[in-house]
Design a protein around this motif. Structure first.
Motif, PDB file in Angstrom:
ATOM      1  N   GLY A  81       0.797  -1.233   0.000  1.00  0.00           N
ATOM      2  CA  GLY A  81       0.000   0.000   0.000  1.00  0.00           C
ATOM      3  C   GLY A  81       0.826   1.276   0.000  1.00  0.00           C
ATOM      4  N   LYS A  82       0.193   2.343   0.493  1.00  0.00           N
ATOM      5  CA  LYS A  82       0.803   3.679   0.438  1.00  0.00           C
ATOM      6  C   LYS A  82       2.090   3.765   1.233  1.00  0.00           C
ATOM      7  CE  LYS A  82      -2.949   6.755  -0.751  1.00  0.00           C
ATOM      8  NZ  LYS A  82      -4.102   7.479  -0.281  1.00  0.00           N
ATOM      9  N   GLU A  83       2.105   3.073   2.375  1.00  0.00           N
ATOM     10  CA  GLU A  83       3.304   3.094   3.210  1.00  0.00           C
ATOM     11  C   GLU A  83       4.507   2.532   2.461  1.00  0.00           C
ATOM     12  OE1 GLU A  83       4.092   4.219   6.441  1.00  0.00           O
ATOM     13  OE2 GLU A  83       2.295   5.353   5.935  1.00  0.00           O
ATOM     14  N   LEU A  84       4.260   1.465   1.701  1.00  0.00           N
ATOM     15  CA  LEU A  84       5.339   0.842   0.935  1.00  0.00           C
ATOM     16  C   LEU A  84       5.808   1.784  -0.182  1.00  0.00           C
ATOM     17  CD1 LEU A  84       7.197  -1.535   0.430  1.00  0.00           C
ATOM     18  CD2 LEU A  84       5.410  -2.605  -0.947  1.00  0.00           C
ATOM     19  N   ALA A  85       4.847   2.457  -0.827  1.00  0.00           N
ATOM     20  CA  ALA A  85       5.199   3.423  -1.882  1.00  0.00           C
ATOM     21  C   ALA A  85       6.053   4.544  -1.296  1.00  0.00           C
ATOM     22  CB  ALA A  85       3.936   3.988  -2.514  1.00  0.00           C
ATOM     23  N   ARG A  86       5.705   4.966  -0.074  1.00  0.00           N
ATOM     24  CA  ARG A  86       6.460   6.033   0.586  1.00  0.00           C
ATOM     25  C   ARG A  86       7.880   5.570   0.893  1.00  0.00           C
ATOM     26  NH1 ARG A  86       2.722   7.547   4.694  1.00  0.00           N
ATOM     27  NH2 ARG A  86       1.513   8.401   2.987  1.00  0.00           N
ATOM     28  N   LEU A  87       7.961   4.333   1.369  1.00  0.00           N
ATOM     29  CA  LEU A  87       9.284   3.762   1.664  1.00  0.00           C
ATOM     30  C   LEU A  87      10.131   3.724   0.397  1.00  0.00           C
ATOM     31  CD1 LEU A  87      11.153   1.659   3.564  1.00  0.00           C
ATOM     32  CD2 LEU A  87      10.414   0.205   1.706  1.00  0.00           C
ATOM     33  N   ARG A  88       9.534   3.291  -0.697  1.00  0.00           N
ATOM     34  CA  ARG A  88      10.308   3.156  -1.942  1.00  0.00           C
ATOM     35  C   ARG A  88      10.774   4.524  -2.439  1.00  0.00           C
ATOM     36  NH1 ARG A  88       7.110  -1.673  -4.393  1.00  0.00           N
ATOM     37  NH2 ARG A  88       8.146  -3.378  -3.304  1.00  0.00           N
ATOM     38  N   ALA A  89      10.039   5.573  -2.059  1.00  0.00           N
ATOM     39  CA  ALA A  89      10.498   6.917  -2.406  1.00  0.00           C
ATOM     40  C   ALA A  89      11.749   7.278  -1.595  1.00  0.00           C
ATOM     41  CB  ALA A  89       9.385   7.925  -2.146  1.00  0.00           C
ATOM     42  N   ASP A  90      11.838   6.749  -0.383  1.00  0.00           N
ATOM     43  CA  ASP A  90      12.986   7.045   0.493  1.00  0.00           C
ATOM     44  C   ASP A  90      14.186   6.148   0.214  1.00  0.00           C
ATOM     45  OD1 ASP A  90      11.754   9.084   1.847  1.00  0.00           O
ATOM     46  OD2 ASP A  90      11.067   7.838   3.515  1.00  0.00           O
ATOM     47  N   VAL A  91      13.933   5.023  -0.452  1.00  0.00           N
ATOM     48  CA  VAL A  91      14.995   4.056  -0.729  1.00  0.00           C
ATOM     49  C   VAL A  91      15.148   3.941  -2.239  1.00  0.00           C
ATOM     50  CG1 VAL A  91      15.792   1.688  -0.375  1.00  0.00           C
ATOM     51  CG2 VAL A  91      14.436   2.808   1.397  1.00  0.00           C
ATOM     52  N   GLY A  92      16.138   4.638  -2.784  1.00  0.00           N
ATOM     53  CA  GLY A  92      16.359   4.594  -4.232  1.00  0.00           C
ATOM     54  C   GLY A  92      16.918   3.240  -4.640  1.00  0.00           C
ATOM     55  N   MET A  93      16.727   2.889  -5.913  1.00  0.00           N
ATOM     56  CA  MET A  93      17.245   1.600  -6.398  1.00  0.00           C
ATOM     57  C   MET A  93      17.761   1.774  -7.818  1.00  0.00           C
ATOM     58  SD  MET A  93      16.733  -1.926  -5.391  1.00  0.00           S
ATOM     59  CE  MET A  93      17.560  -3.309  -6.141  1.00  0.00           C
ATOM     60  N   VAL A  94      18.965   1.303  -8.043  1.00  0.00           N
ATOM     61  CA  VAL A  94      19.551   1.311  -9.383  1.00  0.00           C
ATOM     62  C   VAL A  94      19.830  -0.144  -9.747  1.00  0.00           C
ATOM     63  CG1 VAL A  94      21.480   2.101 -10.800  1.00  0.00           C
ATOM     64  CG2 VAL A  94      20.545   3.604  -9.028  1.00  0.00           C
ATOM     65  N   PHE A  95      19.226  -0.578 -10.850  1.00  0.00           N
ATOM     66  CA  PHE A  95      19.254  -1.996 -11.230  1.00  0.00           C
ATOM     67  C   PHE A  95      20.347  -2.272 -12.273  1.00  0.00           C
ATOM     68  CE2 PHE A  95      14.951  -0.807 -10.094  1.00  0.00           C
ATOM     69  CZ  PHE A  95      14.508  -1.845  -9.293  1.00  0.00           C
ATOM     70  N   GLN A  96      20.554  -3.569 -12.546  1.00  0.00           N
ATOM     71  CA  GLN A  96      21.451  -3.964 -13.646  1.00  0.00           C
ATOM     72  C   GLN A  96      20.934  -3.411 -14.967  1.00  0.00           C
ATOM     73  OE1 GLN A  96      22.262  -8.167 -14.053  1.00  0.00           O
ATOM     74  NE2 GLN A  96      22.087  -8.486 -11.859  1.00  0.00           N
ATOM     75  N   SER A  97      19.637  -3.671 -15.226  1.00  0.00           N
ATOM     76  CA  SER A  97      19.024  -3.153 -16.459  1.00  0.00           C
ATOM     77  C   SER A  97      18.353  -1.848 -16.048  1.00  0.00           C
ATOM     78  CB  SER A  97      17.999  -4.146 -16.990  1.00  0.00           C
ATOM     79  OG  SER A  97      17.104  -4.486 -15.958  1.00  0.00           O
ATOM     80  N   PHE A  98      18.488  -0.837 -16.841  1.00  0.00           N
ATOM     81  CA  PHE A  98      18.323   0.538 -16.368  1.00  0.00           C
ATOM     82  C   PHE A  98      16.896   0.877 -15.961  1.00  0.00           C
ATOM     83  CE2 PHE A  98      21.164  -0.004 -20.111  1.00  0.00           C
ATOM     84  CZ  PHE A  98      22.287  -0.320 -19.359  1.00  0.00           C
ATOM     85  N   ASN A  99      15.926   0.093 -16.467  1.00  0.00           N
ATOM     86  CA  ASN A  99      14.524   0.279 -16.072  1.00  0.00           C
ATOM     87  C   ASN A  99      13.997   1.695 -16.306  1.00  0.00           C
ATOM     88  OD1 ASN A  99      14.992  -2.321 -15.111  1.00  0.00           O
ATOM     89  ND2 ASN A  99      13.690  -2.088 -13.341  1.00  0.00           N
ATOM     90  N   LEU A 100      14.476   2.334 -17.358  1.00  0.00           N
ATOM     91  CA  LEU A 100      13.936   3.652 -17.716  1.00  0.00           C
ATOM     92  C   LEU A 100      12.668   3.461 -18.545  1.00  0.00           C
ATOM     93  CD1 LEU A 100      17.281   5.386 -18.793  1.00  0.00           C
ATOM     94  CD2 LEU A 100      16.095   5.623 -16.598  1.00  0.00           C
ATOM     95  N   PHE A 101      11.785   4.460 -18.514  1.00  0.00           N
ATOM     96  CA  PHE A 101      10.574   4.400 -19.341  1.00  0.00           C
ATOM     97  C   PHE A 101      10.946   4.754 -20.773  1.00  0.00           C
ATOM     98  CE2 PHE A 101       8.782   5.352 -15.088  1.00  0.00           C
ATOM     99  CZ  PHE A 101       7.978   4.225 -14.965  1.00  0.00           C
ATOM    100  N   ALA A 102      10.797   3.781 -21.675  1.00  0.00           N
ATOM    101  CA  ALA A 102      11.278   3.944 -23.055  1.00  0.00           C
ATOM    102  C   ALA A 102      10.543   5.060 -23.802  1.00  0.00           C
ATOM    103  CB  ALA A 102      11.116   2.622 -23.809  1.00  0.00           C
ATOM    104  N   HIS A 103       9.266   5.288 -23.451  1.00  0.00           N
ATOM    105  CA  HIS A 103       8.462   6.256 -24.213  1.00  0.00           C
ATOM    106  C   HIS A 103       8.539   7.660 -23.619  1.00  0.00           C
ATOM    107  CE1 HIS A 103       6.092   4.874 -20.849  1.00  0.00           C
ATOM    108  NE2 HIS A 103       5.291   5.916 -20.991  1.00  0.00           N
ATOM    109  N   LYS A 104       9.384   7.846 -22.609  1.00  0.00           N
ATOM    110  CA  LYS A 104       9.536   9.187 -22.015  1.00  0.00           C
ATOM    111  C   LYS A 104      10.969   9.680 -22.236  1.00  0.00           C
ATOM    112  CE  LYS A 104       5.912   8.859 -18.538  1.00  0.00           C
ATOM    113  NZ  LYS A 104       5.051   9.814 -19.245  1.00  0.00           N
ATOM    114  N   THR A 105      11.107  10.995 -22.352  1.00  0.00           N
ATOM    115  CA  THR A 105      12.460  11.544 -22.532  1.00  0.00           C
ATOM    116  C   THR A 105      13.252  11.352 -21.246  1.00  0.00           C
ATOM    117  OG1 THR A 105      11.879  13.747 -21.716  1.00  0.00           O
ATOM    118  CG2 THR A 105      11.594  13.338 -24.099  1.00  0.00           C
ATOM    119  N   ILE A 106      14.547  11.598 -21.354  1.00  0.00           N
ATOM    120  CA  ILE A 106      15.435  11.501 -20.187  1.00  0.00           C
ATOM    121  C   ILE A 106      14.949  12.428 -19.075  1.00  0.00           C
ATOM    122  CG2 ILE A 106      17.800  11.984 -19.417  1.00  0.00           C
ATOM    123  CD1 ILE A 106      17.211   9.387 -21.278  1.00  0.00           C
ATOM    124  N   ARG A 107      14.654  13.668 -19.446  1.00  0.00           N
ATOM    125  CA  ARG A 107      14.169  14.637 -18.458  1.00  0.00           C
ATOM    126  C   ARG A 107      12.872  14.138 -17.797  1.00  0.00           C
ATOM    127  NH1 ARG A 107      14.438  20.535 -19.312  1.00  0.00           N
ATOM    128  NH2 ARG A 107      14.824  20.017 -21.492  1.00  0.00           N
TER     129      ARG A 107
END
Length: 254
Positions: A81-107
């Motif tokens: 739920g929301k608490e988990l979403a909040r936690l994930r905002a506080d805990v950044g994650m950088v993966f092996q595969s970059f997991n960027l949104f392909a249809h959005k610009t870098i910015r």
């Protein structure tokens, strides 16, 4: 040194206490005790299958665990739920595969989280995104799409995206393992600068040079356990366990 405590003088930020995790019959995390202090850079190394990535992924609950506890800044890890979403905002994650949104610009990739999750005004998010893209050396690519960038550039964007959320800690799960060799250093240089700036970091990596250069502490895992932890100097020159010495003999002679 196998003490699980954070470095002296640092406030405990991430605390794992007797954490256990199974994949079927495989006991991938066995009674893990680990405390990461605020501003500390902890590099987790060990052979494949030792549980390093699983450990990293349990800290922001991308993986569940069966017993024990994990707290972030004194608060237990929420399950959903929301608490988990909040936690994930506080805990950044950088993966092996970059997991960027392909249809959005870098910015747009960098501004999306602050606007949607943190409620930051679009103009402010844009300003901050450009600042961070400048910091990781890809500001001139802001209006391109991920597919137009090299792997090293995409990974640097992924780091900027994590930083845009002003996280308390960033987890790096083998951030250079999918990159061509000539792109690895450009990502490690950004991570080293980040480490020096005081960001709390947990880094799972095979890059021993980075561990020596940037870590406050090296945590060596094997067979789902934390076998040994020490400063880089102590670990690389005088590993205590046979398992760690064997590992270092294999990787440092090639």
């Amino acid at each position: 040194m196998t003490d699980a405590a954070a470095a002296p003088g640092r406030r405990p930020l991430v605390v794992l206490d007797k954490v256990n995790k199974h994949f079927g019959a495989l006991h991938v995390l066995q009674d893990i005790d680990l405390t990461i202090g605020e501003g500390e850079v902890v590099v987790v190394i060990g052979p494949s299958g030792s549980g390093k990535s699983t450990l990293c992924r349990t800290i922001n609950r991308l993986e569940t665990f069966e017993s024990g506890s994990i707290t972030i800044d004194g608060r237990p890890l929420p399950t959903e739920g929301k608490e988990l979403a909040r936690l994930r905002a506080d805990v950044g994650m950088v993966f092996q595969s970059f997991n960027l949104f392909a249809h959005k610009t870098i910015r747009e990739n960098v501004t999306l989280g602050p606007v949607k999750v943190r409620g930051v005004a679009r103009a402010e998010a844009d300003r901050r995104a450009m600042e961070l893209l400048e910091r990781v050396g890809v500001a001139h690519q802001a209006d391109k799409y991920p597919a137009q960038l090299s792997g090293g550039q995409q990974q640097r964007v992924a780091i900027a995206r994590s930083l845009a959320m002003d996280p308390k800690v960033i987890l790096f799960d083998e951030p250079t393992s999918a990159l061509d060799p000539e792109m690895i250093n450009e990502v490690l240089d950004v991570m080293t600068e980040l480490a020096r700036s005081g960001m709390t970091m947990v880094v799972v990596t095979h890059e021993m040079g980075f561990a020596r250069r940037a870590a406050d502490r090296v945590v060596f895992m094997a067979d789902g356990q934390v076998v040994e932890q020490a400063t880089p100097e102590e670990f690389f020159t005088n590993a205590q366990s046979t398992r760690a010495r064997d590992f270092l003999a294999k990787i440092l002679t090639h």
